[in-house]
Design a protein around this motif. Structure first.
Motif, PDB file in Angstrom:
ATOM      1  N   ALA A   1       1.248  -1.099  -0.040  1.00 37.35           N
ATOM      2  CA  ALA A   1       0.186   0.070  -0.102  1.00 37.35           C
ATOM      3  C   ALA A   1       1.308   1.325  -0.330  1.00 37.35           C
ATOM      4  O   ALA A   1       0.363   1.979  -0.484  1.00 37.35           O
ATOM      5  CB  ALA A   1      -1.125  -0.204   1.281  1.00 37.35           C
TER       6      ALA A   1
ATOM      7  N   ARG B   1      -1.770   7.996   1.024  1.00 41.33           N
ATOM      8  CA  ARG B   1      -2.628   8.767   0.769  1.00 41.33           C
ATOM      9  C   ARG B   1      -3.603   6.670   0.015  1.00 41.33           C
ATOM     10  O   ARG B   1      -2.770   5.748  -0.988  1.00 41.33           O
ATOM     11  CB  ARG B   1      -3.313   9.550   0.120  1.00 41.33           C
ATOM     12  CG  ARG B   1      -4.881   9.091   0.098  1.00 41.33           C
ATOM     13  CD  ARG B   1      -5.442  10.907  -0.961  1.00 41.33           C
ATOM     14  NE  ARG B   1      -4.425  10.709  -2.533  1.00 41.33           N
ATOM     15  CZ  ARG B   1      -4.680  11.693  -3.332  1.00 41.33           C
ATOM     16  NH1 ARG B   1      -4.945  12.496  -2.783  1.00 41.33           N
ATOM     17  NH2 ARG B   1      -3.823  11.914  -4.334  1.00 41.33           N
ATOM     18  N   TYR B   2      -4.094   5.356   0.598  1.00 39.04           N
ATOM     19  CA  TYR B   2      -4.631   4.580   0.403  1.00 39.04           C
ATOM     20  C   TYR B   2      -5.707   4.762  -0.045  1.00 39.04           C
ATOM     21  O   TYR B   2      -7.166   5.628   0.159  1.00 39.04           O
ATOM     22  CB  TYR B   2      -5.557   3.989   1.941  1.00 39.04           C
ATOM     23  CG  TYR B   2      -5.366   2.774   1.281  1.00 39.04           C
ATOM     24  CD1 TYR B   2      -4.592   1.635   2.397  1.00 39.04           C
ATOM     25  CD2 TYR B   2      -6.770   2.466   1.077  1.00 39.04           C
ATOM     26  CE1 TYR B   2      -4.715  -0.248   1.588  1.00 39.04           C
ATOM     27  CE2 TYR B   2      -6.578   0.738   0.521  1.00 39.04           C
ATOM     28  CZ  TYR B   2      -5.970  -0.645   1.297  1.00 39.04           C
ATOM     29  OH  TYR B   2      -6.181  -1.788   1.327  1.00 39.04           O
TER      30      TYR B   2
ATOM     31  N   GLY C   1       0.068   3.622  -3.098  1.00 34.63           N
ATOM     32  CA  GLY C   1      -0.831   4.637  -2.871  1.00 34.63           C
ATOM     33  C   GLY C   1      -0.756   5.683  -3.394  1.00 34.63           C
ATOM     34  O   GLY C   1       0.264   5.892  -4.231  1.00 34.63           O
TER      35      GLY C   1
ATOM     36  N   CYS D   1      -4.256   0.169  -3.667  1.00 36.67           N
ATOM     37  CA  CYS D   1      -3.473  -0.477  -2.832  1.00 36.67           C
ATOM     38  C   CYS D   1      -4.683  -2.098  -2.800  1.00 36.67           C
ATOM     39  O   CYS D   1      -4.323  -2.849  -1.749  1.00 36.67           O
ATOM     40  CB  CYS D   1      -3.927  -0.005  -1.577  1.00 36.67           C
ATOM     41  SG  CYS D   1      -3.102   1.776  -1.513  1.00 36.67           S
TER      42      CYS D   1
ATOM     43  N   LYS E   1      -8.164   2.566  -3.089  1.00 40.20           N
ATOM     44  CA  LYS E   1      -8.960   0.983  -3.276  1.00 40.20           C
ATOM     45  C   LYS E   1      -8.416   1.028  -4.269  1.00 40.20           C
ATOM     46  O   LYS E   1      -7.873  -0.284  -4.806  1.00 40.20           O
ATOM     47  CB  LYS E   1     -10.329   1.755  -3.354  1.00 40.20           C
ATOM     48  CG  LYS E   1     -10.897   0.437  -3.801  1.00 40.20           C
ATOM     49  CD  LYS E   1     -12.438   0.677  -3.633  1.00 40.20           C
ATOM     50  CE  LYS E   1     -12.933  -0.503  -3.595  1.00 40.20           C
ATOM     51  NZ  LYS E   1     -12.824  -1.462  -5.496  1.00 40.20           N
TER      52      LYS E   1
END
Length: 252
Positions: free
Chosen positions: A13, A27-28, A17, A33, A30
């Protein structure tokens, strides 16, 4: 959730990310990640072990927070990371340590990391760079399987009840923009994840212009192309940058 809480997923991630602001806060995303992350093909026994540890971790954190209203997960994990690094705690951090029983949290995470590594068939002593390399290779294997119509659902009865795998249409993820202020002659980060962030940011700031590994390296102080090129190649394998012709040129 146990796999997502493990070091294996954190390494992925952080590399895949986005980053937010000049401080490069992770920052994750979707679509970067989670969606392409290759989960392990764990056996039932391994699944039970990972699930038990994840549930124990969740129960412990919720119990300690219910007993200490001022305890936040951010403060708790700041202490956990200092314990992991063998650093001394401030008096305030010592209170967080005691209220959150941070050594228990650290122990559960360490056990979870070992259990998840075993589910992948890996040693639990792999470096972050080795974990990332294995995940990229695993991701490519899964992509080839899915292109042939085989999807390894985590929860097939829930995700695709009654569906034939060969008939499943695969979603195409759109690229995610990253907000980073352009800088010149930056210091070279110490950690792998931050290095990946920084290199990817330089390529994205070029706005589609092709850059060589030497040109990217020139944006960092006392950094040579041979240190940057392996990161660019890994980012290209993850489809986070494009590897162009001639060889050793890259673009967003």
């Amino acid at each position: 959730m146990g796999v997502l809480s493990s070091r294996t997923h954190v390494v992925w991630a952080l590399a895949a990310g986005g980053i937010l602001g000049v401080g490069a806060t992770p920052r994750y995303n979707k679509s970067r990640c989670f969606d392409p992350f290759p989960f392990p093909a764990a056996t039932e026994v391994q699944q039970v072990r990972i699930r038990e540890l994840a549930e124990a971790l969740d129960i412990h954190r919720k119990r300690q927070q219910s007993q200490h209203s001022s305890l936040t997960l951010t403060d708790l994990y700041n202490v956990v990371e200092k314990l992991r690094a063998g650093l001394s705690l401030t008096p305030k951090e010592q209170i967080t340590h005691e209220n959150g029983l941070a050594t228990v949290v650290l122990s559960l995470h360490q056990q979870l990391d070992v259990a998840v590594a075993a589910a992948y068939g890996w040693s639990s002593t792999l470096s972050d760079a080795e974990i990332l390399t294995h995940l990229v290779q695993f991701n490519q294997q899964r992509a080839a399987e899915e292109a042939a119509g085989t999807v390894r659902y985590l929860r097939p009865l829930y995700q695709a009840p009654g569906e034939q795998q060969a008939a499943m249409a695969l979603p195409v993820n759109a690229p995610v923009a990253t907000d980073v202020a352009a800088t010149a002659a930056q210091p070279w980060p110490a950690e792998l994840a931050q290095q990946m962030f920084a290199v990817r940011s330089i390529v994205q700031q070029a706005g589609g212009e092709a850059l060589s590994s030497a040109q990217v390296a020139a944006r960092f102080r006392r950094t040579k192309a041979d240190k940057v090129k392996p990161l660019l190649d890994t980012l290209a394998m993850m489809s986070l940058v494009r590897h162009l012709e001639p060889e050793d040129t890259y673009a967003a």
